[in-house]
Enzyme design. Structure first.
Site, mmCIF file in Angstrom:
data_model
loop_
_atom_site.group_PDB
_atom_site.id
_atom_site.type_symbol
_atom_site.label_atom_id
_atom_site.label_comp_id
_atom_site.label_asym_id
_atom_site.label_seq_id
_atom_site.Cartn_x
_atom_site.Cartn_y
_atom_site.Cartn_z
ATOM 1 C CD GLU A 157 -1.504 31.775 121.727
ATOM 2 O OE1 GLU A 157 -0.657 31.840 120.694
ATOM 3 O OE2 GLU A 157 -2.540 31.885 121.352
ATOM 4 C CG HIS A 166 1.150 32.126 115.791
ATOM 5 N ND1 HIS A 166 0.574 33.381 116.161
ATOM 6 C CD2 HIS A 166 1.041 31.909 117.303
ATOM 7 C CE1 HIS A 166 -0.158 33.936 117.109
ATOM 8 N NE2 HIS A 166 0.546 32.057 117.846
HETATM 9 C C1 DHB Z 1 -4.062 26.820 116.850
HETATM 10 C C2 DHB Z 1 -3.666 27.881 118.242
HETATM 11 C C3 DHB Z 1 -3.158 28.674 118.463
HETATM 12 O O1 DHB Z 1 -2.747 30.640 119.582
HETATM 13 C C4 DHB Z 1 -2.226 28.742 117.511
HETATM 14 O O2 DHB Z 1 -1.515 30.359 117.243
HETATM 15 C C5 DHB Z 1 -2.386 28.384 116.472
HETATM 16 C C6 DHB Z 1 -2.696 26.797 116.528
HETATM 17 C C7 DHB Z 1 -4.858 25.807 117.306
HETATM 18 O O3 DHB Z 1 -6.292 25.815 118.312
HETATM 19 O O4 DHB Z 1 -4.489 24.658 116.809
HETATM 20 FE FE FE Z 2 -1.280 31.427 118.988
#
Ligand code: DHB
Ligand code: FE
Length: 279
Positions: free
Chosen positions: A240, A59
């Site tokens: 995802e 990310h």
């Molecule tokens: C959240 C979920 C994710 O897949 C991510 O990469 C970042 C944040 C979340 O639920 O806050």
């Molecule tokens: Fe994520």
């Protein structure tokens, strides 16, 4: 030859990292998610896979918008669980299986997949949270990994079908790897969520359950979805779920679903956990 024993799909959530690192898994709104992981932890402990091929998306820790590989494979001796803003994780590097990494890279390039090769790679929560969910770092990790990062951050992103086919190519590599070790797949991300914009906070439990049904019994149907279809149904970041589909591509045509957990708390991400084993 190496044996593929099964696969796990699991959500990854950065806010759970401090709960893991401070030993507070049974506190807070995600306690049922951690508790729900127990049967999968038990399966891992009983079946003792030697290696996990971890399909995840980075990310912005190791790759950013300046240079974003569509598919990247780690070929490092070990992987640091990187600092995403809460400080360094109190975890030793996760050991890499370098020989298997290079064998998969060779096989993928032969199969015309052409991944980016990473001899150094830091893991963000997309990989480190699910790995820590299933294994403990002490006295050692008891698992070696081959990390596979799939871009779902910078569009255009790979199609669901391409991800499923990548999983199949990874399976061909495992089937031709000498030795008798046990290998499992771990696909992370999803399920439905959207982090920003007009639909921030969006979840779709009906899609999530139907996705897990189809993942087990009719994965080909999921390969017919476009990225737009998935984002409409599951939210922008819900795309995802292609990590789960990559994981599924590496399993047998017929699998047994041994376990499923689904927990959708008040916060952002609908959290799924599914264990599929080769029939
Ligand atoms: C959240 C979920 C994710 O897949 C991510 O990469 C970042 C944040 C979340 O639920 O806050
Ligand atoms: Fe994520």
């Amino acid at each position: 030859m190496a044996q593929m024993i099964g696969g796990v799909g699991v959500s990854h959530i950065p806010a759970l990292v401090p709960y893991q690192d401070q030993g507070r898994e049974n506190e807070g709104e995600y306690a049922p998610f951690f508790e729900g992981a127990r049967p999968v932890r038990d399966w891992v402990r009983e079946n003792r896979p030697d290696t996990a091929i971890v399909i995840y998306n980075d990310h912005g820790l190791s790759f950013f918008l300046d240079a974003m590989p569509t598919f990247a494979l780690g070929a490092a001796p070990g992987y640091v669980c990187g600092d995403e803003g809460w400080g360094a994780r109190p975890l030793p590097p996760v050991p890499g299986h370098q020989d298997l990494s290079w064998h998969i890279i060779d096989t993928l390039i032969e199969d015309e997949f052409d991944p980016t090769i990473c001899q150094e790679l830091e893991l963000d929560h997309g990989a480190s949270m699910p790995i820590r969910l299933l294994w403990k770092p002490e006295p050692d990790w008891e698992i070696k990994i081959v990390p596979v990062a799939v871009n779902v951050i910078q569009h255009p992103i790979p199609k669901a079908k391409r991800c499923y086919d990548l999983g199949k190519a990874i399976r061909r590599a495992v089937d031709s790897f000498p030795g008798d070790e046990k290998v499992m797949m771990l696909g992370t991300g999803g399920l439905s969520h959207q982090l920003s914009g007009e639909r921030a906070g969006f979840n779709n439990p009906a899609f999530d359950q139907s996705f897990m049904d189809r993942l087990a019994n009719d994965p080909e149907a999921l390969t017919r979805l476009t990225s737009g279809d998935i984002m409409r149904e599951a939210g922008a970041e819900g795309v995802e779920v292609v990590m789960w589909l990559t994981m599924r591509g590496a399993l047998d045509e017929n699998v047994n679903e041994l376990y499923r957990n689904y927990y959708s708390p008040v916060s952002v991400t609908a959290s799924g956990l599914q264990l599929l084993v080769n029939a």
